[in-house]
Design a protein around this motif. Structure first.
Motif, short mmCIF file in Angstrom:
data_model
loop_
_atom_site.label_atom_id
_atom_site.label_comp_id
_atom_site.label_asym_id
_atom_site.label_seq_id
_atom_site.Cartn_x
_atom_site.Cartn_y
_atom_site.Cartn_z
N SER A 68 0.65 -1.17 0.18
CA SER A 68 0.13 0.19 -0.06
C SER A 68 0.87 1.37 0.05
O SER A 68 0.58 2.49 -0.52
CB SER A 68 -0.93 0.00 1.15
N THR A 104 -4.41 7.68 0.55
CA THR A 104 -4.92 6.43 0.17
C THR A 104 -4.01 5.21 0.60
O THR A 104 -4.23 4.31 1.16
CB THR A 104 -5.08 6.43 -1.21
N GLY A 107 -4.59 5.11 4.49
CA GLY A 107 -5.84 4.48 4.63
C GLY A 107 -5.63 2.89 4.27
O GLY A 107 -6.28 2.08 5.05
N SER A 108 -4.92 2.71 3.14
CA SER A 108 -4.86 1.13 2.99
C SER A 108 -4.04 0.51 3.78
O SER A 108 -4.50 -0.85 4.17
CB SER A 108 -4.23 1.09 1.48
N TYR A 111 -6.52 -0.49 6.54
CA TYR A 111 -7.48 -1.09 6.56
C TYR A 111 -6.86 -2.62 6.60
O TYR A 111 -7.51 -3.56 7.23
CB TYR A 111 -7.94 -1.02 5.12
N HIS A 112 -5.75 -2.84 5.85
CA HIS A 112 -5.17 -4.40 5.51
C HIS A 112 -4.40 -4.89 7.15
O HIS A 112 -4.48 -6.17 7.28
CB HIS A 112 -4.05 -4.21 4.68
N LEU A 120 -12.23 -0.17 6.41
CA LEU A 120 -12.38 0.19 4.85
C LEU A 120 -12.71 1.37 4.57
O LEU A 120 -12.50 2.19 3.49
CB LEU A 120 -13.41 -0.96 4.22
N TRP A 122 -11.85 4.18 5.86
CA TRP A 122 -10.67 4.98 5.90
C TRP A 122 -9.80 4.88 4.82
O TRP A 122 -8.63 5.57 4.53
CB TRP A 122 -9.58 4.77 7.26
N ASP A 123 -9.83 3.62 4.00
CA ASP A 123 -9.12 3.34 2.66
C ASP A 123 -10.02 3.99 1.54
O ASP A 123 -9.41 4.75 0.71
CB ASP A 123 -9.27 1.78 2.62
N ARG A 124 -11.10 3.87 1.63
CA ARG A 124 -12.00 4.48 0.59
C ARG A 124 -12.35 5.97 0.81
O ARG A 124 -12.20 6.67 -0.57
CB ARG A 124 -13.68 3.72 0.56
N HIS A 238 -2.25 -2.93 -5.86
CA HIS A 238 -1.70 -1.79 -5.41
C HIS A 238 -0.58 -1.13 -6.16
O HIS A 238 -0.45 0.07 -6.50
CB HIS A 238 -1.18 -2.01 -3.82
#
Length: 257
Positions: A68, A104, A107-108, A111-112, A120, A122-124, A238
């Protein structure tokens, strides 16, 4: 007199903008006629769940977490290349785009570390900011300053509302419009010439990389099995998407494409 054909025989930019509104209206109607789209819970059960163990430190889902970070790298690189050579509207939209990319990546990672619907978000959320920046930047580049600001603010509002609708109702239809509708609008405007003073950037390469990245995402498990559990599609998604931004950064550094 405004016509649908420009002086070079191509589609007039004003007509292209009207076509974009028509296209979005058709997509919105099609989505409204569909049943609500929930978030599939199997999305969170990605193939590569290997942890990285360094002494007492354990990094869960390590490959997806670490892959990410290129988003943050290219986002920061793009921000570093923005200067006064660009028209202010194009520069502002690109600043939103690259800032969204940098966030992003973070945030990714979040999420992971623990994939759930809640993480998710905070990823989107920063992804919608990046989408808005891309749409606004292409509008400023191909349609001029007024269009750039109009589409940047409009797409930013659409993206944020789509996240709120998903969180409250669990329905992803509006989020789908903000993501794939933006792709369609940018694709529609690619053949247009650059506006006076604007720097023409290779957005087509980014769109192609986006398509490849979505393919990796869809075939996450198949690639995991095909490579004998060496690499899964989500991590490749990614990397592919981040690499698609590199030509934009190179174009900004050169000041020409």
């Amino acid at each position: 007199m405004d016509t649908d054909i420009d002086s070079h025989g191509g589609l007039h930019p004003r007509c292209a903008e009207r076509l974009a509104f028509v296209l979005l209206a058709v997509l919105a109607i099609a989505l409204l006629l569909m049943p609500p789209i929930p978030q599939p819970q199997q999305y969170h059960r990605l193939s590569d769940m290997r942890s990285l163990v360094l002494g007492a430190f354990v990094l869960p889902n390590a490959v997806d977490v670490l892959s990410s970070l290129p988003f943050t790298v290219v986002g920061l690189a793009g921000l570093a290349c923005l200067d006064g050579r660009l028209p202010s509207a194009q520069r502002s939209a690109l600043r939103v785009f690259f800032s969204g990319l940098a966030l992003t990546g973070l945030g990714s990672v979040w999420y992971h570390l623990q994939p759930t619907d809640q993480s998710l978000v905070w990823d989107r959320l920063p992804m919608t900011v990046a989408f808005a920046g891309a749409v606004g930047a292409v509008a400023a580049e191909r349609r001029g300053a007024d269009a750039g600001l109009r589409w940047l603010l409009g797409w930013l509002a659409l993206g944020l509302v789509s996240i709120a609708v998903w969180v409250v109702t669990g329905d992803l239809r509006l989020y789908g419009l903000s993501q794939f509708g933006g792709f369609a609008v940018v694709l529609l405007w690619l053949p247009l010439p650059a506006a006076p003073g604007a720097l023409r950037l290779p957005w087509g390469i980014l769109l192609a990389a986006y398509v490849v990245a979505k393919g990796f995402e869809v075939f996450d498990r198949e690639l995991w099995a095909l490579t004998d559990k060496l690499i899964a599609g989500h991590a490749l998604k990614h990397v592919a998407a981040a690499l698609g931004v590199v030509p934009l950064v190179r174009g900004l550094r050169r000041g020409r494409v």
